[in-house]
Enzyme design. Structure first.
Site, mmCIF file in Angstrom:
data_model
loop_
_atom_site.group_PDB
_atom_site.id
_atom_site.type_symbol
_atom_site.label_atom_id
_atom_site.label_comp_id
_atom_site.label_asym_id
_atom_site.label_seq_id
_atom_site.Cartn_x
_atom_site.Cartn_y
_atom_site.Cartn_z
ATOM 1 N N GLY A 8 5.157 6.697 31.886
ATOM 2 C CA GLY A 8 4.914 5.528 31.445
ATOM 3 C C GLY A 8 5.320 4.328 32.741
ATOM 4 N N ASP A 102 -3.320 7.016 29.735
ATOM 5 C CA ASP A 102 -2.593 6.879 28.521
ATOM 6 C C ASP A 102 -3.169 6.389 27.318
ATOM 7 O OD1 ASP A 102 -2.580 4.181 29.824
ATOM 8 O OD2 ASP A 102 -0.654 3.735 29.344
#
Length: 248
Positions: A8, A102
């Protein structure tokens, strides 16, 4: 055994996945590279058959990851790319490359687990909202600054003091610093409630609200709609791709 990695903006999550392998998600801050504690953990880790990676953390951490996996196991990571259609899921974006991998993986996981209208809120450095119908049609989504980014941007342009403690109780506050802290949480929660209700109308049914991301725990108490917290939703999406000869 496969190695699944979710990079991330701030954190890196990883787990082994396969027959006889326990699902055990580990989380580290990557700071644009591969941290020492992760190097130590992988040094004694069995060689995986494949390494599947979701990366929104940038090229620096991707390059560092490649050097480590080559040195440890002689393997190249497979960096997953968003596709317009996958296993019944159809994203709303005309150009799949512009839709974060994501976000795509959370949709894959959600659609695989239940054919139900779903609102996904990923509360991380950025907060993303995605709306999914039961038939796999992605309606689109929204992106806002996450909790810390909201607070930091406001405090940087004012003389308001920073309050480190989290707001509790009422959604409003009785002093300025706490009002900033509470406002960042309540803004995201209010938008989640609004989108949940709109999705209920659009789908003609009661949707699910799935909450994921590093700030999910901080946000959950502020939500008025029922939600399910799944911190490893991106990794679950990666797991759905391991049976394919090429996941990229």
């Amino acid at each position: 055994m496969n190695l699944l990695i979710d990079i991330g903006n701030t954190n890196l999550r990883w787990t082994g996945y396969g027959d006889g392998v326990s699902w055990s998600v580990q989380v580290v801050r990557h700071s644009g590279g591969v941290p020492l504690d992760l190097l130590a953990a992988w040094e004694s880790h069995p060689a995986p058959a494949r390494i599947l990676v979701s990366n929104v953390g940038g090229e620096a951490v991707a390059g560092a990851l490649c050097r480590v996996t080559r040195a440890y196991w002689g393997l190249e990571p497979e960096f997953i790319r968003t596709r317009a259609e996958q296993d019944g899921l159809r994203i709303a974006y005309a150009d799949p490359a512009r839709f974060g991998v994501d976000r795509w993986l959370t949709l894959i996981a959600a659609h695989a687990e239940a054919r139900q209208a779903t609102l996904i809120l990923d509360a991380g450095t950025a907060a993303t909202f995605d709306l999914l119908l039961a038939d796999g049609r992605h309606l689109g989504g929204l992106i806002l600054p996450g909790i810390e980014m909201m607070r930091t941007s406001l405090l940087a342009g004012t003389r308001i003091p920073r309050i480190e403690s989290e707001p509790v109780g009422d959604p409003w506050a009785a002093d300025t610093g706490t009002a900033v802290a509470a406002g960042s949480v309540q803004a995201l929660a209010a938008l989640a409630d609004r989108l949940f209700d709109r999705l209920a109308v659009e789908s003609g049914d009661t949707p699910r609200l799935l909450l994921t991301g590093g700030d999910a725990e901080r946000l959950r108490p502020a939500l008025d709609r029922p939600c399910v917290e799944i911190p490893d939703l991106v990794l679950r999406g990666l797991a759905r791709l391991t049976g394919r000869s090429s996941a990229c």
